[in-house]
Motif scaffolding. Structure first.
Motif, mmCIF file in Angstrom:
data_model
loop_
_atom_site.group_PDB
_atom_site.id
_atom_site.type_symbol
_atom_site.label_atom_id
_atom_site.label_comp_id
_atom_site.label_asym_id
_atom_site.label_seq_id
_atom_site.Cartn_x
_atom_site.Cartn_y
_atom_site.Cartn_z
ATOM 1 N N GLU A 12 4.395 5.450 -0.304
ATOM 2 C CA GLU A 12 4.100 4.088 -0.769
ATOM 3 C C GLU A 12 4.256 3.102 0.388
ATOM 4 O O GLU A 12 3.452 2.189 0.562
ATOM 5 N N ALA A 13 5.290 3.321 1.197
ATOM 6 C CA ALA A 13 5.489 2.467 2.373
ATOM 7 C C ALA A 13 4.310 2.628 3.333
ATOM 8 O O ALA A 13 3.850 1.644 3.928
ATOM 9 N N ASP A 14 3.810 3.857 3.467
ATOM 10 C CA ASP A 14 2.644 4.100 4.340
ATOM 11 C C ASP A 14 1.466 3.233 3.890
ATOM 12 O O ASP A 14 0.772 2.633 4.714
ATOM 13 N N ALA A 15 1.231 3.214 2.579
ATOM 14 C CA ALA A 15 0.103 2.434 2.051
ATOM 15 C C ALA A 15 0.288 0.952 2.352
ATOM 16 O O ALA A 15 -0.663 0.244 2.707
ATOM 17 N N ILE A 16 1.527 0.477 2.236
ATOM 18 C CA ILE A 16 1.805 -0.939 2.521
ATOM 19 C C ILE A 16 1.550 -1.240 4.000
ATOM 20 O O ILE A 16 0.959 -2.270 4.351
ATOM 21 N N VAL A 17 1.971 -0.314 4.857
ATOM 22 C CA VAL A 17 1.776 -0.526 6.302
ATOM 23 C C VAL A 17 0.278 -0.573 6.626
ATOM 24 O O VAL A 17 -0.182 -1.416 7.396
ATOM 25 N N GLU A 18 -0.474 0.329 6.016
ATOM 26 C CA GLU A 18 -1.923 0.333 6.265
ATOM 27 C C GLU A 18 -2.541 -0.982 5.834
ATOM 28 O O GLU A 18 -3.432 -1.525 6.482
ATOM 29 N N MET A 19 -2.040 -1.486 4.722
ATOM 30 C CA MET A 19 -2.585 -2.752 4.237
ATOM 31 C C MET A 19 -2.194 -3.898 5.187
ATOM 32 O O MET A 19 -2.997 -4.784 5.473
ATOM 33 N N ALA A 20 -0.967 -3.826 5.693
ATOM 34 C CA ALA A 20 -0.526 -4.850 6.651
ATOM 35 C C ALA A 20 -1.423 -4.831 7.884
ATOM 36 O O ALA A 20 -1.787 -5.881 8.409
ATOM 37 N N LYS A 21 -1.809 -3.625 8.319
ATOM 38 C CA LYS A 21 -2.679 -3.522 9.484
ATOM 39 C C LYS A 21 -4.037 -4.164 9.201
ATOM 40 O O LYS A 21 -4.622 -4.828 10.062
ATOM 41 N N ALA A 22 -4.538 -3.926 7.983
ATOM 42 C CA ALA A 22 -5.833 -4.512 7.620
ATOM 43 C C ALA A 22 -5.748 -6.039 7.597
ATOM 44 O O ALA A 22 -6.627 -6.736 8.101
ATOM 45 N N PHE A 23 -4.648 -6.577 7.035
ATOM 46 C CA PHE A 23 -4.466 -8.035 7.019
ATOM 47 C C PHE A 23 -4.371 -8.576 8.443
ATOM 48 O O PHE A 23 -4.923 -9.624 8.770
ATOM 49 N N ASP A 24 -3.658 -7.820 9.264
ATOM 50 C CA ASP A 24 -3.464 -8.242 10.646
ATOM 51 C C ASP A 24 -4.806 -8.340 11.361
ATOM 52 O O ASP A 24 -5.071 -9.288 12.091
ATOM 53 N N GLU A 25 -5.655 -7.373 11.098
ATOM 54 C CA GLU A 25 -6.970 -7.365 11.740
ATOM 55 C C GLU A 25 -7.820 -8.540 11.258
ATOM 56 O O GLU A 25 -8.531 -9.190 12.019
ATOM 57 N N MET A 26 -7.692 -8.822 9.945
ATOM 58 C CA MET A 26 -8.480 -9.912 9.383
ATOM 59 C C MET A 26 -8.135 -11.256 10.029
ATOM 60 O O MET A 26 -8.958 -12.157 10.090
ATOM 61 N N GLY A 27 -6.892 -11.397 10.509
ATOM 62 C CA GLY A 27 -6.477 -12.661 11.119
ATOM 63 C C GLY A 27 -6.853 -12.768 12.583
ATOM 64 O O GLY A 27 -6.446 -13.685 13.277
ATOM 65 N N GLU A 28 -7.633 -11.809 13.069
ATOM 66 C CA GLU A 28 -7.955 -11.775 14.494
ATOM 67 C C GLU A 28 -9.381 -12.213 14.798
ATOM 68 O O GLU A 28 -9.975 -11.784 15.778
ATOM 69 N N GLY A 29 -9.960 -13.005 13.948
ATOM 70 C CA GLY A 29 -11.345 -13.423 14.143
ATOM 71 C C GLY A 29 -11.511 -14.355 15.336
ATOM 72 O O GLY A 29 -10.540 -14.770 15.974
#
Lengths: 301, 312
Positions: free
Chosen positions: A199-216
């Motif tokens: 479950e923590a893995d899934a949260i981390v993956e989601m954090a990475k996706a959010f992080d990428e989204m903020g890099e426009g």
């Protein structure tokens, strides 16, 4: 249909003065009414449910209210359970133009056997017109980038903010990116909440996706801010205007933060003039009006 | 000033909202069609992970059962659908939704993030069964059963067409054996082709309006602009495709950066074109497009049943 059903819940009206400082005060009746009740019940695992109350404000004079928030003092199910969360952080003020002005509070899930809840508290209304020091103008701020803005108004409100150059903003944004230390912290928090490793893995993956989204890409025209978290909580809005006081049209904004700072970028439709004035609208004690309310029989869905 | 804080609470909220993990878009999404073939159905090795009873007289009431499938690594199941055939509580209430049989095959949340890294074992796939809310007086779900359909593209050698450096194909059709095997044709529309198509569409719309009796040039121009409002613009972050997919085989089109990271965006149909719009940056020369296609080999069906599940 829904609206009329839940509106049967009793809302306590309040008489208060909302008008601007220095003008004749008119008494205004503002009340809190339930718009929708969501009982989000979750069995177990990574998610925690709760009872969500969506509340509307009604009454005269609300047009001078810029934002509002609800702070609950009690929340009780008709079966006797206290539903008030133990560790409640003060919620952010919500702009009256967002979600049609609807406010939201979340309490613990009532038992399945409960049929109504009773809540009481205060709604805090931010009325900047009540305090001249709630709006701080900072002429010349654009000429002094990358250093905290010097302003008497900010100082007296104990607010700090820095206008950043594009280069400095990019540097700060890079520092703010998700790194191994932050990922470790997310995992630590997930573990503390009793989550499984996957479950923590899934949260981390989601954090990475959010992080990428903020890099426009950065906007062609805009301004950039770095604000300590404690100061950010007092800032309701920040914008640029011309020396004559005409607000520059914004093309949207986004922000990202860590525990210490908030980084914010605001796009502008056109390049700002060199003498543009930075303006911040601040929450001050005088600008906030508290209205008590009580709802006795909020029917559970 | 409301900052988007990268906190666990936010991520948890997003995790709940992202099921299935498809970005919301006002644009028309390509149809997620049901496959024509009916593959063999076997009982699933399934465990219940969670039960959410979201009760509201307003927006989005639902009762959702999370089902973990231990035999399937999450990253291999890129889409799934759960058809609830029976759902009844201890009071005898029928909880099967009216449209239960029409649930589309939707991308799975965990299937979006690629293979696990750091040598950790892959988490199992989780799918979700949707039902009506049971009454507050109900205490258990007496039975929830039905069928699970999983899209596992790795099970079919022609399940995926990876089109590398696709930007270089502007104005051309993609040639890939997997596309051919599934009867799919994909062309990358160049800006010049798009402009020409728009001109043709404008002329057709103008002729139609004139035939309907409109004469004023300004009015016609304004009405043509309005009619073609959703015609693709070919903007910097967009890739415009012409797709022929007579068997409705395409499940999803994804993009990957040169380093193999998933690039997120939206996928919509506009005026007969398929438009991929990327959120964070314009597409780059070294990006790859992955077209995932359904077939009998990549679709797996299982039955499931849970009994006497306590309600939260």
């Amino acid at each position: 249909m829904v609206r009329s059903a839940v509106r049967r819940a009793v809302a306590l009206g309040a008489l208060l003065a909302l008008c601007a400082a220095g003008t004749t005060e008119a008494q205004t009746n503002v009340k809190v009414v339930a718009k929708e009740v969501v009982d989000d019940r979750i069995s177990e695992g990574m998610m925690k449910g709760g009872l969500v109350l969506l509340l509307d404000l009604e009454g005269d004079g609300l047009d001078v209210v810029q934002s509002a928030r609800v702070r609950l003092k009690s929340a009780m199910a008709d079966t006797g359970e206290d539903l008030l969360p133990k560790e409640e952080k003060a919620p952010d003020f919500s702009d009256r133009n967002v979600n049609a002005g609807t406010l939201q509070v979340v309490v613990n899930s009532p038992p399945r056997a409960a049929s109504t809840v009773q809540v009481a508290g205060t709604v805090e209304l931010f009325v900047p017109g009540r305090d001249a020091s709630a709006v701080v103008r900072m002429p010349g701020a654009l000429a002094k980038l990358d250093k905290p803005v010097v302003s008497k108004g900010l100082k007296s409100a104990k607010v700090e903010l820095t206008l950043l150059s594009k280069a400095k903003y990019l540097e700060e944004r890079k520092k703010n990116r998700l790194d191994e230390a932050k990922i470790a912290k997310i995992r630590e928090e997930a573990k503390a909440r009793g989550m499984k490793e996957e479950e923590a893995d899934a949260i981390v993956e989601m954090a990475k996706a959010f992080d990428e989204m903020g890099e426009g890409d950065l906007p062609e025209h805009g301004f950039y801010l770095k604000v300590p978290v404690a100061s950010e909580e007092k800032i309701q809005e920040v914008w640029l205007e011309t020396a004559k006081g005409e607000r520059l049209e914004s093309g949207g904004s986004s922000s990202r933060s860590d525990e210490a700072f908030v980084l914010k970028q605001v796009a502008l439709k056109a390049a700002p003039p060199k003498d543009a004035v930075l303006v911040a609208r601040l929450l001050t004690d005088k600008s906030i009006v508290s209205v008590p309310f009580e709802m006795k029989e909020v029917r559970l869905p | 000033m409301n900052a988007t804080r990268l906190s666990l609470a936010l991520l948890l909220g997003a995790a709940l909202a992202a099921s299935p993990a498809e970005a919301q878009s006002k644009k028309k999404k390509p149809a997620a069609t049901k496959p024509a073939a009916a593959p063999k159905t076997t009982p699933a090795n399934a465990q219940m992970t969670s039960l959410q009873d979201r009760r509201s007289e307003g927006h989005f009431p639902r009762c959702t059962l999370g089902i973990e499938l231990s035999d399937y690594p999450a990253h291999e199941v890129t889409a799934a659908r759960v058809v609830v055939k029976k759902a009844v509580d201890d009071l005898g209430t029928n909880l099967v939704k009216e449209d239960a049989a029409d649930v589309p095959l939707e991308p799975t949340q965990r299937g979006q993030f690629g293979k696990p890294d750091d040598g950790r074992p892959a988490p199992p796939a989780i799918v979700f069964a949707e039902m009506k809310n049971p009454p507050r007086a109900a205490k258990t779900l007496k039975e929830v059963s039905g069928e699970i359909e999983l899209f596992v593209p790795s099970r079919d050698p022609n399940g995926e067409a990876r089109i590398e450096r696709f930007l270089a194909l502007a104005g051309k059709a993609a040639a890939h054996p997997a596309l051919r095997a599934n009867g799919v044709e994909i062309s990358f529309v160049s800006k010049a082709q798009l402009d020409a198509e728009r001109k043709k569409a404008e002329e057709a719309e103008t002729a139609k309006l004139k035939k309907e009796g409109y004469e004023d040039a300004d009015s016609i121009r304004s009405m043509v602009e309005s009619a073609l409002y959703s015609f693709p613009k070919g903007e910097e972050r967009e890739v415009i495709l012409k797709v022929k997919d007579p068997k409705k085989a395409i499940q999803e089109i994804k993009a990957f950066s040169g380093s193999g990271e998933r690039v997120f965006g939206t996928d919509s149909e506009e005026s007969g074109f398929r438009v991929l719009t990327f959120w964070s940056e314009p597409p780059k020369a070294d990006w790859t497009l992955s077209v995932q296609m359904r077939s009998d080999s990549s679709l797996v069906r299982h039955t499931f049943a849970f009994r006497d599940v306590p309600l939260p």
